[in-house]
Design an enzyme around this catalytic site. Structure first.
Site, mmCIF file in Angstrom:
data_model
loop_
_atom_site.group_PDB
_atom_site.id
_atom_site.type_symbol
_atom_site.label_atom_id
_atom_site.label_comp_id
_atom_site.label_asym_id
_atom_site.label_seq_id
_atom_site.Cartn_x
_atom_site.Cartn_y
_atom_site.Cartn_z
ATOM 1 N N ASN A 137 0.955 -1.304 -0.061
ATOM 2 C CA ASN A 137 -0.009 0.460 -0.215
ATOM 3 C C ASN A 137 0.642 1.238 -0.100
ATOM 4 O OD1 ASN A 137 0.795 0.326 2.332
ATOM 5 N ND2 ASN A 137 -1.608 0.330 3.667
ATOM 6 N N HIS A 139 3.751 2.121 2.380
ATOM 7 C CA HIS A 139 4.195 1.765 3.683
ATOM 8 C C HIS A 139 5.866 2.136 3.614
ATOM 9 C CE1 HIS A 139 2.860 -1.556 5.029
ATOM 10 N NE2 HIS A 139 4.452 -2.075 4.826
ATOM 11 N N GLU A 144 1.830 4.374 6.862
ATOM 12 C CA GLU A 144 0.686 4.115 6.481
ATOM 13 C C GLU A 144 0.286 4.971 5.978
ATOM 14 O OE1 GLU A 144 0.383 0.902 6.196
ATOM 15 O OE2 GLU A 144 -0.502 -0.287 7.958
#
Length: 252
Positions: A137, A139, A144
């Protein structure tokens, strides 16, 4: 952006060897280097290569290390802690002194653990090379999506997709901790140099977002384009969706 170096290799083994060689060359030139280390499946073969270099004569005895993160709630001896990961894959096989190894604690009050680790990073001094993986994603560390550029070292809530991605290391997904102590993006970007490693097709989308998309909190890995000395090494499957290959060049 001009400082970014991108090397895309035909095979995963070539990419891993290139990344390990870059670290080994730094240690050979600067034996007292401070290395920022990462964990995860991508890093396991890299540590295997570094152990091989050690057995061939490379010493780590003057190196100091700082790790990116640790799960909240896990003791250092927990089999899924990053303390145990690092021992199992690297520290037990090389000559780094125990007192030169630094990893956040997951078994103390989380905000205290983050504050203590932030202070430790200041004492250790600038990291000479920060090793990173890139999450599916986007990160880096456990920073995050939604993390600002200047985020401090802190306690974070892990997103459901990160928990699901890490469930393969646990018996069941519900055993994956929901929080971690992570080095912040500010500390990561303060390193003198950054080495990011991406292998496998699962990283193709996030790597493309990091290099071809907007520099944005939506993809914290995109911040690496702002670093004055960043090298990204990928295999061909991870680089399959990049539009930057012709501009930045590829490796054989």
């Amino acid at each position: 952006m001009r400082a970014l170096k991108l090397n895309v290799h035909k095979t995963t083994e070539q990419a891993i060897t290139a990344a390990a060689r870059l670290i080994a060359d730094l240690v050979a030139i600067r034996p007292n280097a401070v290395l920022g280390l990462a964990t995860g499946g991508t890093m396991e073969p890299l540590y295997t290569r570094l152990v091989e270099f050690h057995r061939a004569g490379l010493s780590f005895r003057r190196v100091r290390t700082v790790n990116l993160d640790e799960y909240v709630g896990l003791t250092p001896d927990h089999p899924n802690s990053y303390h145990r990961y690092m021992q199992r894959h690297f520290f037990d096989h090389v000559d780094i002194p125990e007192d030169a190894i630094h990893i956040p604690r997951g078994d103390v009050e989380p905000d205290r653990a983050a504050a203590e680790y932030s202070a430790l990073l200041d004492r250790v001094g600038p990291v000479d090379l920060q090793l990173l993986g890139i999450g599916a994603n986007g990160h880096i560390g456990f920073n995050e999506p939604g993390t600002p550029l200047d985020a401090p070292t802190r306690v974070v809530d892990l997103l459901p997709d990160t928990i699901s991605a890490n469930a393969r290391f646990f018996t069941a997904e519900e055993q994956v901790p929901s929080q971690a102590v992570t080095m912040g993006t500010a500390a990561i970007l303060a390193a003198r140099s950054v080495l990011a490693l991406a292998t496998g097709p699962a990283k193709a989308e996030s790597l493309a977002a990091a290099l071809d998309g907007a520099i944005s909190p939506d993809c914290p890995a995109s911040y690496l384009r702002l670093h004055p000395s960043c090298t990204i090494i990928a295999d061909r499957t991870a680089g399959a969706r990049l539009g930057t290959l012709k501009a930045l060049g590829t490796a054989a």
